[in-house]
Design an enzyme around this catalytic site. Structure first.
Site, PDB file in Angstrom:
ATOM      1  N   ARG A 158     -42.966  59.898  64.907  1.00  0.00           N
ATOM      2  CA  ARG A 158     -41.955  59.029  65.516  1.00  0.00           C
ATOM      3  C   ARG A 158     -41.475  57.931  64.575  1.00  0.00           C
ATOM      4  O   ARG A 158     -40.285  57.687  64.432  1.00  0.00           O
ATOM      5  CB  ARG A 158     -42.536  58.386  66.793  1.00  0.00           C
ATOM      6  CG  ARG A 158     -42.794  59.365  67.911  1.00  0.00           C
ATOM      7  CD  ARG A 158     -43.618  58.723  69.002  1.00  0.00           C
ATOM      8  NE  ARG A 158     -44.990  58.568  68.575  1.00  0.00           N
ATOM      9  CZ  ARG A 158     -46.011  59.301  69.016  1.00  0.00           C
ATOM     10  NH1 ARG A 158     -45.803  60.215  69.935  1.00  0.00           N
ATOM     11  NH2 ARG A 158     -47.223  59.115  68.552  1.00  0.00           N
ATOM     12  N   ARG A 180     -48.947  67.685  58.767  1.00  0.00           N
ATOM     13  CA  ARG A 180     -49.827  68.789  59.161  1.00  0.00           C
ATOM     14  C   ARG A 180     -48.981  69.962  59.637  1.00  0.00           C
ATOM     15  O   ARG A 180     -49.262  71.103  59.373  1.00  0.00           O
ATOM     16  CB  ARG A 180     -50.706  68.344  60.314  1.00  0.00           C
ATOM     17  CG  ARG A 180     -51.883  67.544  59.844  1.00  0.00           C
ATOM     18  CD  ARG A 180     -52.899  67.511  60.977  1.00  0.00           C
ATOM     19  NE  ARG A 180     -53.823  66.425  60.756  1.00  0.00           N
ATOM     20  CZ  ARG A 180     -54.410  65.743  61.721  1.00  0.00           C
ATOM     21  NH1 ARG A 180     -54.160  66.020  62.975  1.00  0.00           N
ATOM     22  NH2 ARG A 180     -55.247  64.790  61.437  1.00  0.00           N
ATOM     23  N   ARG A 240     -51.853  52.404  57.619  1.00  0.00           N
ATOM     24  CA  ARG A 240     -53.145  51.721  57.538  1.00  0.00           C
ATOM     25  C   ARG A 240     -53.499  51.548  56.055  1.00  0.00           C
ATOM     26  O   ARG A 240     -53.300  52.456  55.252  1.00  0.00           O
ATOM     27  CB  ARG A 240     -54.244  52.527  58.232  1.00  0.00           C
ATOM     28  CG  ARG A 240     -54.161  52.536  59.744  1.00  0.00           C
ATOM     29  CD  ARG A 240     -54.471  51.164  60.362  1.00  0.00           C
ATOM     30  NE  ARG A 240     -54.466  51.167  61.812  1.00  0.00           N
ATOM     31  CZ  ARG A 240     -53.428  50.805  62.578  1.00  0.00           C
ATOM     32  NH1 ARG A 240     -52.293  50.403  62.036  1.00  0.00           N
ATOM     33  NH2 ARG A 240     -53.534  50.814  63.898  1.00  0.00           N
ATOM     34  N   GLU A 269     -58.036  43.842  55.480  1.00  0.00           N
ATOM     35  CA  GLU A 269     -57.145  42.878  56.136  1.00  0.00           C
ATOM     36  C   GLU A 269     -58.009  41.825  56.781  1.00  0.00           C
ATOM     37  O   GLU A 269     -59.002  42.188  57.424  1.00  0.00           O
ATOM     38  CB  GLU A 269     -56.291  43.581  57.209  1.00  0.00           C
ATOM     39  CG  GLU A 269     -55.223  44.462  56.587  1.00  0.00           C
ATOM     40  CD  GLU A 269     -54.354  45.197  57.606  1.00  0.00           C
ATOM     41  OE1 GLU A 269     -54.403  44.858  58.798  1.00  0.00           O
ATOM     42  OE2 GLU A 269     -53.649  46.110  57.199  1.00  0.00           O
ATOM     43  N   HIS A 288     -49.296  42.919  58.124  1.00  0.00           N
ATOM     44  CA  HIS A 288     -49.432  43.866  59.247  1.00  0.00           C
ATOM     45  C   HIS A 288     -48.587  43.417  60.450  1.00  0.00           C
ATOM     46  O   HIS A 288     -49.108  43.132  61.522  1.00  0.00           O
ATOM     47  CB  HIS A 288     -50.909  44.032  59.647  1.00  0.00           C
ATOM     48  CG  HIS A 288     -51.170  45.319  60.384  1.00  0.00           C
ATOM     49  ND1 HIS A 288     -52.346  46.003  60.304  1.00  0.00           N
ATOM     50  CD2 HIS A 288     -50.384  46.063  61.222  1.00  0.00           C
ATOM     51  CE1 HIS A 288     -52.289  47.098  61.057  1.00  0.00           C
ATOM     52  NE2 HIS A 288     -51.105  47.157  61.622  1.00  0.00           N
ATOM     53  N   ILE A 289     -47.266  43.384  60.194  1.00  0.00           N
ATOM     54  CA  ILE A 289     -46.342  42.945  61.256  1.00  0.00           C
ATOM     55  C   ILE A 289     -45.417  44.076  61.707  1.00  0.00           C
ATOM     56  O   ILE A 289     -44.376  43.816  62.316  1.00  0.00           O
ATOM     57  CB  ILE A 289     -45.494  41.730  60.805  1.00  0.00           C
ATOM     58  CG1 ILE A 289     -44.756  42.036  59.488  1.00  0.00           C
ATOM     59  CG2 ILE A 289     -46.353  40.479  60.670  1.00  0.00           C
ATOM     60  CD1 ILE A 289     -43.633  41.057  59.183  1.00  0.00           C
ATOM     61  N   GLY A 290     -45.790  45.318  61.382  1.00  0.00           N
ATOM     62  CA  GLY A 290     -44.930  46.458  61.723  1.00  0.00           C
ATOM     63  C   GLY A 290     -44.436  46.443  63.161  1.00  0.00           C
ATOM     64  O   GLY A 290     -43.248  46.591  63.421  1.00  0.00           O
TER      65      GLY A 290
END
Ligand code: DGY
Length: 329
Positions: A158, A180, A240, A269, A288-290
């Protein structure tokens, strides 16, 4: 009023707690800014029926065995690598999660990091702060353009799809991907081409990582991988931090094996302020503000609450990680 007690492990935005209370649950929320320690979490989970948690909560074998009475764990997040899913499944604890809600927000961060890195924006900002903007220098501070370049997506789900759409629309980038399994929608709509991992490394001008963290992807972007990439390539990771080997990434950037990197996730982190990556010209890092937009976080909280409500109402979890745990429930 039902008699189920729900524990919420962080202060979340939106109306997750309110939805649960309206549905008749008894809800307790952790009301400190900091994440809970595992001992604190165990103590609270022990006296509740369900847990609403997120990536800072360590839901490992110890936790799960001490809290095997939990009827559902509802994760606020699309990633769930903080949870030992096979152990939860063995204990027949269903785990819900919140996909879709943050696809646009995270793709925006990947796209933004790509542009910022290609033009060394963060480093240039720091130079102004240091008083290093002296005069126009025609040969200095040169970035690279993205038009018609090749975007390689590692993990075209997504979020990867949203990143690919942005890159196609804005820069007519050619889209290649490694997954995959094939993604027919991306092939049809974006003319995306499935390639093997080596092909992805060798052909990408921008390589953007959107996979989940698991035993197959942990550390997959290492020295051997970087050494196969183009010297002009930009590496973007919004999935990640453990998917890339940080020492190898630093080395690849220092020695010009690749051109630049844009990271929303690091390992560990939080990243320490003296990390050499922060000083590099062609590196842009955000903490890490995605999923960090009001819209995404509010929707994540709603989905996490709905997973719990539907579980108790209809024995169905709209977004479930381990459906096997529900067999004969
Ligand atoms: C996720 O959803 O997994 C993000 O990394 C945190 O919100």
């Amino acid at each position: 009023m039902n008699n189920k007690k729900i524990f919420i492990s962080r202060m979340f935005p939106g109306k997750g707690a309110e939805l649960l209370r309206t549905a008749g649950f008894s809800v307790t929320e952790w009301n400190e800014e900091r994440p809970m320690t595992q001992d604190e979490l165990i103590e609270k989970a022990k006296v509740h029926n369900a847990l609403f948690c997120t990536l800072t909560d360590k839901i490992d074998k110890r936790f799960l065995n001490e809290c095997s009475h939990l009827e559902i764990i509802s994760q606020f997040g699309v990633g769930y690598d903080n949870i030992d899913i096979s152990e939860a499944t063995r204990l027949r604890i269903p785990v819900g999660f919140t996909p879709n809600a943050m696809s646009d927000a995270t793709a925006d961060i990947a796209f933004g990091l790509m542009i910022a890195t290609s033009r060394k924006m963060f480093y240039m900002h720091k130079r102004i702060e240091k008083g290093e903007w002296s005069y126009f220098k025609p040969k200095a501070n040169l970035g690279i353009e993205l038009k018609n370049k090749t975007l390689g997506i590692f993990g075209l789900g997504r979020i990867g799809m949203e990143m690919a759409k942005r890159c196609k629309g804005a820069y007519n980038m050619k889209i290649i991907y490694h997954n995959r399994k094939a993604n027919p929608k991306a092939e049809q709509e974006l003319n995306a081409e499935f390639v093997d991992f080596t092909g992805l490394l060798k052909q990408s001008d921008v390589l953007s990582v959107h996979c989940s963290l698991n035993t197959e992807t942990k550390g997959i972007f290492n020295k051997a991988a970087f050494s196969q990439m183009k010297p002009g390539a930009i590496f973007i990771n919004t999935s990640r931090g453990l998917v890339h080997n940080e020492t190898d990434l630093i080395e690849a950037l220092k020695t010009g094996v690749i051109w630049g990197a844009g990271l929303d996730v690091t390992n560990p982190e939080p990243m320490q302020p003296d990390n050499p990556l922060l000083q590099m010209e062609n590196v842009c890092i955000v903490p890490h503000i995605g999923s960090g937009t009001v819209e995404a976080r509010v929707e994540m909280a709603r989905l996490a609450a709905v997973n719990i409500i539907e579980f108790y109402k209809n024995k169905k979890i709209p977004h479930i990680v381990n459906p096997e745990s529900m067999i004969n429930k």
